[in-house]
Design a protein around this motif. Structure first.
Motif, short mmCIF file in Angstrom:
data_model
loop_
_atom_site.label_atom_id
_atom_site.label_comp_id
_atom_site.label_asym_id
_atom_site.label_seq_id
_atom_site.Cartn_x
_atom_site.Cartn_y
_atom_site.Cartn_z
N GLN A 67 9.99 5.43 -7.65
CA GLN A 67 8.83 5.85 -7.55
C GLN A 67 7.84 4.44 -8.12
O GLN A 67 7.90 4.35 -9.46
CB GLN A 67 8.21 7.21 -8.11
N VAL A 68 6.75 4.20 -7.30
CA VAL A 68 5.96 3.27 -7.94
C VAL A 68 4.44 3.86 -8.01
O VAL A 68 4.20 4.32 -6.91
CB VAL A 68 5.84 2.26 -7.09
N ALA A 69 3.73 3.70 -9.06
CA ALA A 69 2.48 4.23 -9.32
C ALA A 69 1.37 3.05 -8.98
O ALA A 69 1.19 2.06 -9.48
CB ALA A 69 2.22 4.55 -10.58
N VAL A 70 0.57 3.37 -7.56
CA VAL A 70 -0.26 2.18 -7.23
C VAL A 70 -1.73 2.45 -7.61
O VAL A 70 -2.00 3.66 -7.34
CB VAL A 70 -0.07 1.93 -5.61
N ALA A 71 -2.43 1.74 -8.39
CA ALA A 71 -3.60 2.08 -8.93
C ALA A 71 -4.60 1.23 -8.14
O ALA A 71 -4.51 0.10 -7.83
CB ALA A 71 -3.97 1.66 -10.34
N GLU A 72 -5.78 1.87 -7.84
CA GLU A 72 -7.06 1.29 -7.27
C GLU A 72 -7.90 0.90 -8.53
O GLU A 72 -8.08 1.63 -9.38
CB GLU A 72 -7.85 2.11 -6.23
N ILE A 73 -8.44 -0.58 -8.45
CA ILE A 73 -9.04 -1.24 -9.76
C ILE A 73 -10.49 -0.99 -9.25
O ILE A 73 -10.84 -1.57 -8.17
CB ILE A 73 -8.52 -2.38 -10.11
N THR A 74 -11.27 -0.69 -10.16
CA THR A 74 -12.89 -0.85 -9.82
C THR A 74 -13.38 -1.39 -11.00
O THR A 74 -13.21 -1.02 -12.35
CB THR A 74 -13.32 0.88 -9.92
N LEU A 75 -14.13 -2.56 -11.06
CA LEU A 75 -14.93 -3.21 -11.88
C LEU A 75 -16.45 -3.34 -11.68
O LEU A 75 -16.65 -3.84 -10.74
CB LEU A 75 -14.20 -4.72 -11.88
#
Length: 221
Positions: A67-75
């Protein structure tokens, strides 16, 4: 003091939000799953294009979910991107359904955690192709045999819309060798792997993380 293990349950929960440096944040938004056959049970973790194929853990031979945890990055200081900024925060090989009760840093034979005297130090594997994987030690070489810039593994990462896929499963049908590979966080670097054990000391999962979900575990900036 060595880097402590992550909160794995939180890391693999949709909506979990973690602080980044530069006042940014990473939020877990996808949890795709692939299945991996481990004919010998000797698990290799690393950049498939440069790893030497050393086993970090041994489990019972079988087929297990990755299982892969994909993150959305906000800067906040950067303009709104045309596409969501997505990165792989971590990947785990689940050997059993019940949770781990203890975690340890995965080590090679020559690595001694007592030598980690710097704050938040860790042993990790090198990534030089922006890619990592879980694979059986005996399957790594056959899967990557003659792999080049047009090889099956590289092609698998190219999505239909031209955007790089986050996790892929590549198999050699003739001999049953296979690999599950995924993008490695910010790309090249050095990343730790953690071994989770149950109350009897059996391995229940392996987690390789890409340091996108640190909160106060590591001083960043």
């Amino acid at each position: 003091m060595p880097l402590p293990p992550p909160d794995v349950a939180r890391l693999f929960t949709l909506g979990s939000r973690f602080a980044l440096d530069r006042n940014g944040a990473s939020t877990i938004v996808e949890l795709p799953v692939e299945r991996l056959a481990l004919p010998t049970g000797r698990v290799c973790v690393g950049d498939p294009f440069i790893t030497s194929g050393a086993a970090l853990a041994t489990v019972a031979p079988g087929t297990y979910p990755v299982q892969v945890a994909v993150a959305e990055i906000t800067l906040p200081e950067q303009p709104e991107p045309q596409r969501r900024h997505l990165r792989v925060a971590a990947a785990r090989l689940r050997v059993a359904e019940h949770p781990a009760v203890a975690w340890e840093m995965a080590l090679l034979e020559h690595q001694d955690p007592a030598t980690l005297t710097e704050p938040d130090a860790y042993f990790g594997y090198a990534v030089d192709a922006g890619t990592s994987c879980f694979v059986d030690v005996d399957s790594l070489e056959p899967v990557l045999d003659h792999e080049d810039e047009t090889g099956a593994l590289i092609e698998a990462f190219e999505g239909e819309d031209g955007e790089r896929v986050h996790v892929v499963h590549v198999a050699e049908p003739e001999d049953g060798h296979e690999i599950v590979a995924f993008s490695s966080g910010w790309g090249d670097g050095r990343y730790p792997t953690w071994i989770g054990r149950d109350a009897d000391g059996a391995v229940v999962e392996l987690v390789t993380e890409f340091l996108l979900a640190l909160d106060d575990r590591l001083e960043v900036g």
